[in-house]
Design a protein around this motif. Structure first.
Motif, PDB file in Angstrom:
ATOM      1  N   GLU A  84       0.822  -1.217   0.000  1.00  0.00           N
ATOM      2  CA  GLU A  84       0.000   0.000   0.000  1.00  0.00           C
ATOM      3  C   GLU A  84       0.854   1.264   0.000  1.00  0.00           C
ATOM      4  OE1 GLU A  84      -2.846  -0.260   3.191  1.00  0.00           O
ATOM      5  OE2 GLU A  84      -4.228  -1.459   1.967  1.00  0.00           O
ATOM      6  N   GLU A  85       2.004   1.212   0.695  1.00  0.00           N
ATOM      7  CA  GLU A  85       2.885   2.398   0.724  1.00  0.00           C
ATOM      8  C   GLU A  85       3.349   2.764  -0.682  1.00  0.00           C
ATOM      9  OE1 GLU A  85       3.182   0.678   4.840  1.00  0.00           O
ATOM     10  OE2 GLU A  85       3.099  -0.117   2.801  1.00  0.00           O
ATOM     11  N   LEU A  86       3.629   1.742  -1.488  1.00  0.00           N
ATOM     12  CA  LEU A  86       4.081   1.981  -2.871  1.00  0.00           C
ATOM     13  C   LEU A  86       2.964   2.585  -3.711  1.00  0.00           C
ATOM     14  CD1 LEU A  86       6.494   1.425  -4.819  1.00  0.00           C
ATOM     15  CD2 LEU A  86       5.346  -0.682  -5.444  1.00  0.00           C
ATOM     16  N   LEU A  87       1.738   2.073  -3.553  1.00  0.00           N
ATOM     17  CA  LEU A  87       0.592   2.597  -4.296  1.00  0.00           C
ATOM     18  C   LEU A  87       0.305   4.043  -3.890  1.00  0.00           C
ATOM     19  CD1 LEU A  87      -1.765  -0.517  -4.090  1.00  0.00           C
ATOM     20  CD2 LEU A  87      -0.455   0.217  -6.077  1.00  0.00           C
ATOM     21  N   VAL A  88       0.402   4.325  -2.599  1.00  0.00           N
ATOM     22  CA  VAL A  88       0.169   5.685  -2.096  1.00  0.00           C
ATOM     23  C   VAL A  88       1.228   6.639  -2.641  1.00  0.00           C
ATOM     24  CG1 VAL A  88       0.242   7.107   0.007  1.00  0.00           C
ATOM     25  CG2 VAL A  88      -1.128   5.020  -0.040  1.00  0.00           C
ATOM     26  N   ALA A  89       2.501   6.215  -2.614  1.00  0.00           N
ATOM     27  CA  ALA A  89       3.584   7.055  -3.153  1.00  0.00           C
ATOM     28  C   ALA A  89       3.338   7.363  -4.627  1.00  0.00           C
ATOM     29  CB  ALA A  89       4.933   6.348  -2.965  1.00  0.00           C
ATOM     30  N   ASP A  90       2.872   6.361  -5.376  1.00  0.00           N
ATOM     31  CA  ASP A  90       2.594   6.564  -6.802  1.00  0.00           C
ATOM     32  C   ASP A  90       1.454   7.558  -7.022  1.00  0.00           C
ATOM     33  OD1 ASP A  90       4.563   5.183  -8.063  1.00  0.00           O
ATOM     34  OD2 ASP A  90       3.367   3.428  -8.590  1.00  0.00           O
ATOM     35  N   LEU A  91       0.417   7.486  -6.181  1.00  0.00           N
ATOM     36  CA  LEU A  91      -0.707   8.419  -6.325  1.00  0.00           C
ATOM     37  C   LEU A  91      -0.281   9.856  -6.027  1.00  0.00           C
ATOM     38  CD1 LEU A  91      -3.607   6.313  -4.747  1.00  0.00           C
ATOM     39  CD2 LEU A  91      -3.319   6.890  -7.165  1.00  0.00           C
ATOM     40  N   ILE A  92       0.616  10.019  -5.061  1.00  0.00           N
ATOM     41  CA  ILE A  92       1.153  11.356  -4.764  1.00  0.00           C
ATOM     42  C   ILE A  92       1.968  11.855  -5.960  1.00  0.00           C
ATOM     43  CG2 ILE A  92       2.717  12.679  -3.278  1.00  0.00           C
ATOM     44  CD1 ILE A  92       1.951  10.644  -1.015  1.00  0.00           C
ATOM     45  N   ARG A  93       2.774  10.958  -6.529  1.00  0.00           N
ATOM     46  CA  ARG A  93       3.600  11.365  -7.677  1.00  0.00           C
ATOM     47  C   ARG A  93       2.723  11.689  -8.884  1.00  0.00           C
ATOM     48  NH1 ARG A  93       6.922   8.779 -11.565  1.00  0.00           N
ATOM     49  NH2 ARG A  93       6.202   6.762 -10.851  1.00  0.00           N
ATOM     50  N   GLU A  94       1.635  10.945  -9.071  1.00  0.00           N
ATOM     51  CA  GLU A  94       0.709  11.226 -10.171  1.00  0.00           C
ATOM     52  C   GLU A  94       0.150  12.641 -10.043  1.00  0.00           C
ATOM     53  OE1 GLU A  94      -2.917   8.871 -12.278  1.00  0.00           O
ATOM     54  OE2 GLU A  94      -3.121   9.167 -10.130  1.00  0.00           O
ATOM     55  N   ALA A  95      -0.257  13.023  -8.825  1.00  0.00           N
ATOM     56  CA  ALA A  95      -0.781  14.377  -8.609  1.00  0.00           C
ATOM     57  C   ALA A  95       0.308  15.426  -8.840  1.00  0.00           C
ATOM     58  CB  ALA A  95      -1.337  14.491  -7.183  1.00  0.00           C
ATOM     59  N   ALA A  96       1.537  15.106  -8.438  1.00  0.00           N
ATOM     60  CA  ALA A  96       2.648  16.050  -8.605  1.00  0.00           C
ATOM     61  C   ALA A  96       3.048  16.222 -10.071  1.00  0.00           C
ATOM     62  CB  ALA A  96       3.854  15.583  -7.787  1.00  0.00           C
ATOM     63  N   LEU A  97       2.861  15.157 -10.874  1.00  0.00           N
ATOM     64  CA  LEU A  97       3.236  15.222 -12.296  1.00  0.00           C
ATOM     65  C   LEU A  97       2.286  16.088 -13.111  1.00  0.00           C
ATOM     66  CD1 LEU A  97       4.124  11.484 -13.070  1.00  0.00           C
ATOM     67  CD2 LEU A  97       5.694  13.407 -13.038  1.00  0.00           C
ATOM     68  N   ARG A 144      -5.359  16.785  -4.059  1.00  0.00           N
ATOM     69  CA  ARG A 144      -5.756  15.845  -5.118  1.00  0.00           C
ATOM     70  C   ARG A 144      -5.250  14.433  -4.822  1.00  0.00           C
ATOM     71  NH1 ARG A 144      -3.705  16.927  -9.916  1.00  0.00           N
ATOM     72  NH2 ARG A 144      -2.418  18.666  -9.284  1.00  0.00           N
ATOM     73  N   ALA A 145      -4.034  14.337  -4.297  1.00  0.00           N
ATOM     74  CA  ALA A 145      -3.489  13.023  -3.934  1.00  0.00           C
ATOM     75  C   ALA A 145      -4.324  12.392  -2.821  1.00  0.00           C
ATOM     76  CB  ALA A 145      -2.036  13.161  -3.493  1.00  0.00           C
ATOM     77  N   ARG A 146      -4.734  13.208  -1.857  1.00  0.00           N
ATOM     78  CA  ARG A 146      -5.519  12.697  -0.729  1.00  0.00           C
ATOM     79  C   ARG A 146      -6.839  12.084  -1.209  1.00  0.00           C
ATOM     80  NH1 ARG A 146      -9.319  14.935   1.946  1.00  0.00           N
ATOM     81  NH2 ARG A 146      -8.873  17.025   1.176  1.00  0.00           N
ATOM     82  N   VAL A 147      -7.495  12.757  -2.150  1.00  0.00           N
ATOM     83  CA  VAL A 147      -8.757  12.237  -2.703  1.00  0.00           C
ATOM     84  C   VAL A 147      -8.529  10.875  -3.370  1.00  0.00           C
ATOM     85  CG1 VAL A 147     -10.518  12.622  -4.477  1.00  0.00           C
ATOM     86  CG2 VAL A 147      -9.850  14.498  -2.974  1.00  0.00           C
ATOM     87  N   SER A 148      -7.439  10.763  -4.140  1.00  0.00           N
ATOM     88  CA  SER A 148      -7.116   9.489  -4.828  1.00  0.00           C
ATOM     89  C   SER A 148      -6.808   8.375  -3.831  1.00  0.00           C
ATOM     90  CB  SER A 148      -5.914   9.675  -5.757  1.00  0.00           C
ATOM     91  OG  SER A 148      -6.198  10.595  -6.769  1.00  0.00           O
ATOM     92  N   ILE A 149      -6.056   8.723  -2.784  1.00  0.00           N
ATOM     93  CA  ILE A 149      -5.681   7.714  -1.781  1.00  0.00           C
ATOM     94  C   ILE A 149      -6.924   7.229  -1.036  1.00  0.00           C
ATOM     95  CG2 ILE A 149      -4.350   7.287   0.332  1.00  0.00           C
ATOM     96  CD1 ILE A 149      -2.391   9.528  -0.737  1.00  0.00           C
ATOM     97  N   GLU A 150      -7.796   8.180  -0.675  1.00  0.00           N
ATOM     98  CA  GLU A 150      -9.027   7.806   0.028  1.00  0.00           C
ATOM     99  C   GLU A 150      -9.909   6.915  -0.833  1.00  0.00           C
ATOM    100  OE1 GLU A 150      -9.508  11.634   3.058  1.00  0.00           O
ATOM    101  OE2 GLU A 150     -10.663  11.599   1.200  1.00  0.00           O
TER     102      GLU A 150
END
Length: 315
Positions: free
Chosen positions: A203-216, A278-284
């Motif tokens: 899950e940590e890897l998926l969460v990190a990816d979602l944060i990076r997606e929002a940052a990109l 935006r990352a928070r919404v995706s993670i939730e």
């Protein structure tokens, strides 16, 4: 499975195995993985080299279990990170049952496609299929020509396509057909993952990816490659009632230079705040739990070229 009694129907044997989507960056591999799994497990972006890890998506069926491996796009590397990502792709090719090469229908076949198929031709034993992706962005005439070009590329490189199939993951066209074709090429085998499990990525890897997606999203062309995200700490906050959980996520967003740090944070922190929300919404949405996201931007100088920094960032 054998015949149980006179007149009983003999079921087809259960199949299980691994299929890998490959292709040049931004060929639609991640979108296709998500469409087949039926839920977002892989981040997507219009920036090349979005996928940096091999994420397994699991398709559960009554007759089979298809494990999808979404690899980084194979490319001509300019950094140590690029070389490591390419090594990851080649290792994956040799270990899966089927490799599906993705060719976007809205673009002509180019040197990048030829490079990938030439490299793939060296992997002798793996079954290969070709997928014409993004058919929703092309005319029927263009798709027809594209399929002929894919066939010709196979002949040029000595690659025998077991199937050539046009699909649109966005429109849902022929996604089910592709799943059936992939399952048809798998060996007989047992259930590999528990029912309901959609990925084996932590899950940590998926969460990190979602944060990076929002940052990109919306950053300049030179910046995407320089962004890395590491989740330092993640866990349910103590002392909360069971019906009101809160997941605390503390993550660092790494860039390579001071000037990039300014771009990511934005004027008075506005951009970082937007990335966080935006990352928070995706993670939730993915984890089904309210999230408190604590984001910090740090500099890891020239990390893409530094073996020590690459190890620290998980590559």
């Amino acid at each position: 499975m054998g015949v149980l009694r006179r007149g009983a129907v003999v079921s087809d044997p259960f199949k299980s195995g691994f299929a890998s989507f490959v292709g040049r960056p931004n060929a639609g591999k991640s979108t296709l993985t998500n469409a087949l799994v039926g839920q977002k497990i892989v981040i997507t972006s219009d920036k090349p080299q979005t996928t940096r890890t091999v994420v397994r998506g699991i398709v559960h069926r009554d007759d089979a279990q298809l494990v999808l491996i979404d690899t980084p796009g194979l490319h001509r590397p300019r950094t140590l990170l690029g070389e490591r990502l390419n090594d990851l792709v080649r290792t994956t090719w040799a270990e899966v049952d089927v490799v599906a090469v993705c060719f976007p229908s809205d673009e002509k076949i180019g040197p990048g496609d030829r490079f990938i198929v030439t490299e793939l031709a060296k992997v002798r034993r793996t079954v290969k299929i070709a997928v014409a992706t993004k058919t929703d962005l092309a005319t029927p005439e263009r798709i027809g020509q594209h399929l002929l070009d894919i066939q010709a590329l196979g002949q040029e490189t000595g690659t025998e396509w077991a199937e050539i199939v046009p699909v649109s993951a966005v429109a849902g066209d022929q996604v089910q057909l592709l799943a059936d074709l992939l399952v048809g090429l798998l060996p007989e085998g047992p259930v590999l993952y528990p029912d309901g499990e959609l990925t084996d990525a932590p899950e940590e890897l998926l969460v990190a990816d979602l944060i990076r997606e929002a940052a990109l999203d919306g950053v300049r062309d030179e910046l995407p490659h320089s962004i890395a995200v590491v989740v330092e700490e993640m866990g349910l906050r103590e002392g909360r009632p069971e019906d009101k959980p809160l997941l605390d996520v503390h993550a660092n967003l790494y860039v390579e230079r001071d000037s990039q740090k300014g771009i990511v944070i934005g004027r008075k922190g506005a951009r970082l705040k937007d990335v966080g929300s935006r990352a928070r919404v995706s993670i939730e949405a993915m984890l089904g739990t309210p999230v408190y996201l604590d984001l910090h931007v740090k500099i890891a100088k020239d990390w893409q070229r530094d073996p020590r920094q690459l190890r620290k960032l998980g590559f």
